[in-house]
Design an enzyme around this catalytic site. Structure first.
Site, PDB file in Angstrom:
ATOM      1  NE  ARG A  58      -1.260  -2.434   2.323  1.00 22.34           N
ATOM      2  CZ  ARG A  58      -1.397  -4.038   1.667  1.00 22.34           C
ATOM      3  NH1 ARG A  58      -3.027  -3.779   1.255  1.00 22.34           N
ATOM      4  NH2 ARG A  58      -0.510  -4.465   2.437  1.00 22.34           N
ATOM      5  CB  THR A  59       3.255   2.489   2.515  1.00 22.01           C
ATOM      6  OG1 THR A  59       2.898   2.064   3.436  1.00 22.01           O
ATOM      7  CG2 THR A  59       4.187   4.216   2.393  1.00 22.01           C
ATOM      8  CE  LYS A  89      27.546  -3.250  -4.725  1.00 20.09           C
ATOM      9  NZ  LYS A  89      27.269  -1.769  -5.625  1.00 20.09           N
ATOM     10  NE  ARG A 111       7.332   0.641   5.023  1.00 12.30           N
ATOM     11  CZ  ARG A 111       5.613  -0.408   5.052  1.00 12.30           C
ATOM     12  NH1 ARG A 111       5.947  -1.137   4.446  1.00 12.30           N
ATOM     13  NH2 ARG A 111       4.740   0.382   4.731  1.00 12.30           N
ATOM     14  CG  HIS A 140       3.022   3.505   8.642  1.00 16.66           C
ATOM     15  ND1 HIS A 140       3.142   4.715   7.692  1.00 16.66           N
ATOM     16  CD2 HIS A 140       2.525   2.825   8.194  1.00 16.66           C
ATOM     17  CE1 HIS A 140       3.600   3.733   6.334  1.00 16.66           C
ATOM     18  NE2 HIS A 140       3.137   3.040   6.987  1.00 16.66           N
TER      19      HIS A 140
HETATM   20  N1   CP Z   1      -1.066  -0.528   5.944  1.00 17.72           N
HETATM   21  C1   CP Z   1       0.827  -0.509   5.686  1.00 17.72           C
HETATM   22  O1   CP Z   1       1.425   0.271   5.392  1.00 17.72           O
HETATM   23  O2   CP Z   1       0.972  -1.243   4.430  1.00 17.72           O
HETATM   24  P1   CP Z   1       2.003  -1.831   3.485  1.00 17.72           P
HETATM   25  O3   CP Z   1       3.026  -2.484   4.439  1.00 17.72           O
HETATM   26  O4   CP Z   1       1.732  -2.702   2.834  1.00 17.72           O
HETATM   27  O5   CP Z   1       2.650  -0.378   3.174  1.00 17.72           O
END
Ligand code: CP
Length: 333
Positions: A58-59, A89, A111, A140
């Protein structure tokens, strides 16, 4: 100039206030119309990097869809930076960010599995906005924005809302970031529903107490299901338990949203989930209009479009300010 545009980076929920949340939500509402029209050129000429060291559907997809709908360019994207970048590396996150900044992106969406990674990246990125797309069991924030936006859209308000946060509250960064945002509202009540091995951490409870948010901890979902406006279900995150496999087994499979739980809920309550789900929501309840988790995921597109528009503009503002300073000093025409 928007209040939020005063920030270079988006690192944690606490940096938002009611005014900046309203700004993001207003633009997100506009973004829905932009998507319905087929797109816009709001990010034309902007180049964004999506740097993911942890899996995501999703993100990453919604950020990249946002860039596409707004006419920008995803100038570099990696879904597995641990394997497919020079981290493999031995390169540090800091050196990776410094290097990517040499190519003048307008934002880096990051991320990473470690708490504080986005903050570390921001420390070596004085010009390029860093957007935290999840830092381990830390935060998040863009997920929390879309969660809160969804509550506002579906319930009509956030003030005076009662919410049950269910599942892996210890490892759930979406729960943590959402709790920080709920702390900005009044009359909110939170039930933390979790087995002892994954209870909500003290830092969140302390924060909520400081912000006069009433919360209760319980292990009994059926006791609270009928009292709340929102059930925010979460996955037990196996990947966060390391060698604590016994704790994982104790937490797994305890809370499942099924027809029995739906029958206890109010008629106008909603079930949310940041997704992905494993077995904690029975797919048989997906067709219930109160099950809004895919609509919630869709809101992620509008929220991330809004964030990119606001944040990627920061480069221009900074460049303009530098140029003005140079002109004032007589170092340029
Ligand atoms: N909700 C969420 O962060 O989903 P993903 O890990 O698929 O990005």
């Amino acid at each position: 100039v928007l209040e939020l545009a005063k920030f270079l980076h988006v690192l944690k929920s606490q940096q938002f206030n009611r005014k900046t949340l309203e700004e993001v939500f207003n633009i997100a509402g506009e973004m829905k119309k932009v998507v319905e029209r087929g797109g816009s050129a709001d990010l034309y000429g902007k180049r964004i990097i999506t740097l993911f060291y942890e899996p995501s559907t999703r993100t990453r997809a919604s950020f990249e869809a946002a860039i596409s709908y707004l006419g920008g360019t995803c100038m570099f994207s990696t879904e597995n930076a641990r394997e497919f970048s020079s981290v493999a590396k031995g390169e540090t996150l800091e050196d990776t960010i410094r290097t990517l900044c040499c190519y003048h992106p307008d934002a880096i969406v990051l991320r990473h599995p470690e708490i504080g990674a986005a903050k570390r990246a921001a420390k070596v990125s004085s010009q390029v906005p860093i957007i935290n797309a999840g830092d381990g069991v830390g935060q998040h924030p863009t997920q929390a924005l879309l969660d809160l936006y969804t509550i506002q859209q579906k319930i009509g308000q956030v003030d005076n809302t009662t919410i049950a946060m269910v599942g892996d509250l210890m490892n759930g960064r979406t729960v943590r970031s959402l709790a920080y945002l709920l702390g900005k509202y009044s009359g909110v009540k939170i039930y933390f529903v979790a087995p002892k091995v994954v209870r909500i951490r003290d830092d969140i409870k302390d924060y909520l107490s400081r912000h006069d948010i009433i919360y209760e901890e319980t292990e009994d979902l059926s006791e609270v299901a009928g009292k709340v406006d929102v059930i925010y279900q979460t996955r037990i995150q196996k990947e966060r338990f390391g060698d604590r496999i016994e704790d994982y087994k104790k937490a797994k499979g305890i809370y499942i949203i099924n027809q029995e739980v739906m029958d206890l809920m109010k008629r106008d309550a909603i079930v949310m989930h940041p997704l992905p789900r494993v077995d904690e929501i029975d797919p048989a309840v997906d067709s219930d209009p109160r099950a809004i988790y895919f609509e919630q995921a869709q809101n992620g597109l509008y929220i991330r479009m809004a964030i990119l528009i606001i944040i990627s503009g920061n480069i221009d503002r900074k460049k303009k300010a530098e140029r003005r300073k140079k002109i004032e000093k007589g170092t340029t025409e």
